[in-house]
Design a protein around this motif. Sequence first.
Motif, PDB file in Angstrom:
ATOM      1  N   LEU A 115       3.738  55.658   0.822  1.00 51.34           N
ATOM      2  CA  LEU A 115       2.441  56.344   0.856  1.00 51.34           C
ATOM      3  C   LEU A 115       2.465  57.484   1.870  1.00 51.34           C
ATOM      4  CD1 LEU A 115      -0.322  53.561   0.735  1.00 51.34           C
ATOM      5  CD2 LEU A 115       0.041  55.402  -0.915  1.00 51.34           C
ATOM      6  N   THR A 116       3.055  57.219   3.031  1.00 48.32           N
ATOM      7  CA  THR A 116       3.151  58.246   4.065  1.00 48.32           C
ATOM      8  C   THR A 116       3.940  59.443   3.564  1.00 48.32           C
ATOM      9  OG1 THR A 116       3.090  56.514   5.766  1.00 48.32           O
ATOM     10  CG2 THR A 116       3.814  58.707   6.451  1.00 48.32           C
ATOM     11  N   ALA A 117       5.031  59.176   2.848  1.00 44.58           N
ATOM     12  CA  ALA A 117       5.843  60.263   2.304  1.00 44.58           C
ATOM     13  C   ALA A 117       5.034  61.109   1.326  1.00 44.58           C
ATOM     14  CB  ALA A 117       7.086  59.690   1.607  1.00 44.58           C
ATOM     15  N   PRO A 146       9.194  58.791   5.025  1.00 41.01           N
ATOM     16  CA  PRO A 146       8.448  59.840   5.747  1.00 41.01           C
ATOM     17  C   PRO A 146       9.363  60.870   6.378  1.00 41.01           C
ATOM     18  CG  PRO A 146       8.362  57.758   6.952  1.00 41.01           C
ATOM     19  CD  PRO A 146       8.935  57.450   5.604  1.00 41.01           C
ATOM     20  N   GLU A 147      10.566  60.447   6.793  1.00 41.15           N
ATOM     21  CA  GLU A 147      11.486  61.388   7.416  1.00 41.15           C
ATOM     22  C   GLU A 147      11.977  62.422   6.399  1.00 41.15           C
ATOM     23  OE1 GLU A 147      15.816  60.976   9.473  1.00 41.15           O
ATOM     24  OE2 GLU A 147      14.231  59.676  10.280  1.00 41.15           O
ATOM     25  N   ALA A 148      12.321  61.967   5.197  1.00 39.91           N
ATOM     26  CA  ALA A 148      12.775  62.894   4.158  1.00 39.91           C
ATOM     27  C   ALA A 148      11.650  63.831   3.744  1.00 39.91           C
ATOM     28  CB  ALA A 148      13.289  62.118   2.948  1.00 39.91           C
ATOM     29  N   ILE A 195      -6.136  63.639   5.304  1.00 46.43           N
ATOM     30  CA  ILE A 195      -6.165  63.176   3.919  1.00 46.43           C
ATOM     31  C   ILE A 195      -6.342  61.663   3.865  1.00 46.43           C
ATOM     32  CG2 ILE A 195      -4.798  62.943   1.806  1.00 46.43           C
ATOM     33  CD1 ILE A 195      -3.584  65.606   2.322  1.00 46.43           C
ATOM     34  N   ALA A 196      -5.656  60.944   4.752  1.00 41.82           N
ATOM     35  CA  ALA A 196      -5.801  59.490   4.796  1.00 41.82           C
ATOM     36  C   ALA A 196      -7.237  59.103   5.132  1.00 41.82           C
ATOM     37  CB  ALA A 196      -4.840  58.903   5.828  1.00 41.82           C
ATOM     38  N   LEU A 197      -7.875  59.853   6.030  1.00 36.46           N
ATOM     39  CA  LEU A 197      -9.267  59.581   6.390  1.00 36.46           C
ATOM     40  C   LEU A 197     -10.189  59.754   5.183  1.00 36.46           C
ATOM     41  CD1 LEU A 197     -11.397  59.037   8.629  1.00 36.46           C
ATOM     42  CD2 LEU A 197     -11.521  61.512   8.931  1.00 36.46           C
ATOM     43  N   ILE A 198      -9.957  60.796   4.397  1.00 42.08           N
ATOM     44  CA  ILE A 198     -10.768  61.034   3.198  1.00 42.08           C
ATOM     45  C   ILE A 198     -10.620  59.867   2.218  1.00 42.08           C
ATOM     46  CG2 ILE A 198     -11.034  62.500   1.156  1.00 42.08           C
ATOM     47  CD1 ILE A 198     -10.250  64.873   2.972  1.00 42.08           C
TER      48      ILE A 198
END
Length: 292
Positions: free
Chosen positions: A195-197, A227-229, A281-284
Motif C-alpha cells: 500500500l505504501t508503495a 516502498p524503497e523501490a 493521501i492516506a489521511l484522505i
Amino acid sequence: MLLDAAFGEPRWLWSRFPHPAVLMGRLIGWCDATFNAGDQKRAMGVLTMLGLCIGAALLGWAIETLPTSVLDILILAILLAQKSLVQHVRAVADALRLSLGDGRRSVAMIVGRDTRDMDEASVARSAIESAAENLSDGVIAPVFWFAVGGLPGLLIYKITNTADSMIGYKTAKHAEFGWAAAKWDDLLNLIPARLTAILIWATTKRPNLKLIMKEAPMHRSPNAGWPEAAMAHGLDIALSGPRSYGGGIKDYPFVNGEGAHDLGPDNIDAAVDVLWKTWGIALIYAAISAVV
C-alpha cells in the motif's frame, strides 16, 4: 493522524513518562533475557510472541470497552511516527549541509549500518531509504491495522514490529528465538508495505509500476523493498546498493540502478516532500473510510 502530525513526540512529555514503545521494548527485553535459553529456542520464541500478541489484544480490547474513544485516539496518535520520521530525516539533510561529519553522525541515529566511511551520496541514500521503509512501518501499517482491527490490531502490530526490531535478527543469539518475531512481522507488513508503495507511486511522477514490481522482490527484505523501490523510481534515484555492516561490505544490488547516484541534501528534501504527500493521501482515505 492529525494529532501526530501536529505534535509528534513532545519531549516535555516523554522525558517525564516512558513512551509506550519503550514499555514494549522493556517487556520484550525481559522476555529475551528470561526465555531465550535452552535447546528449544525457536519454540520458546513462538510461545513468547503468542503471549505478547494475546496480551496486546486483550489490553486493546479492555481499553475499547471503556465508555470513551478518547484513549483510542490518543494511543493511535502516540504510536504513529509521521512527524518524528520527518524530523529525523530532515535533520540528516540539515546536518549534511553543515559538513559530511555532521551528516554521518545524524544518519547514524536512524540506520543500523556503518556510517564512519560514508560519502555524501551514501549518507543521503541511507536517509532516503530509512524514510521510505519507516513510512510503511511507522505510519501506514499502524493506520492500516487500526482500521482493520481497532486498538487490538494496532497493539498486536506494534508489539510485533518492536519485537522484530529487537530480536528478529539472524545472529547467533536471536536466529532461533527471534524467528517467530521476524516471520510474524513480515506477514503483518505484507499488505501495508505494498500500500505504501502505491501511495508513493501516486504522489510522485508515477513511474512504470512494472519496474517497481520487478525490483521490489529482489530486496533483502520481503516488504521494505516495495516502498524503497517506489521511492527510487519516483524520485529517479538509485537506492540500496553496497553498504557496510559490522565492518563487512554487503554487495547488495542497486534499486533503479539507472537513476541518479550523486545524491545530496536536496534529494533528502525531495523524499521528505514525498513523505508528507503520501501522508496526505492516506489521511484522505482514512477520513473517507471513517465516514463510510
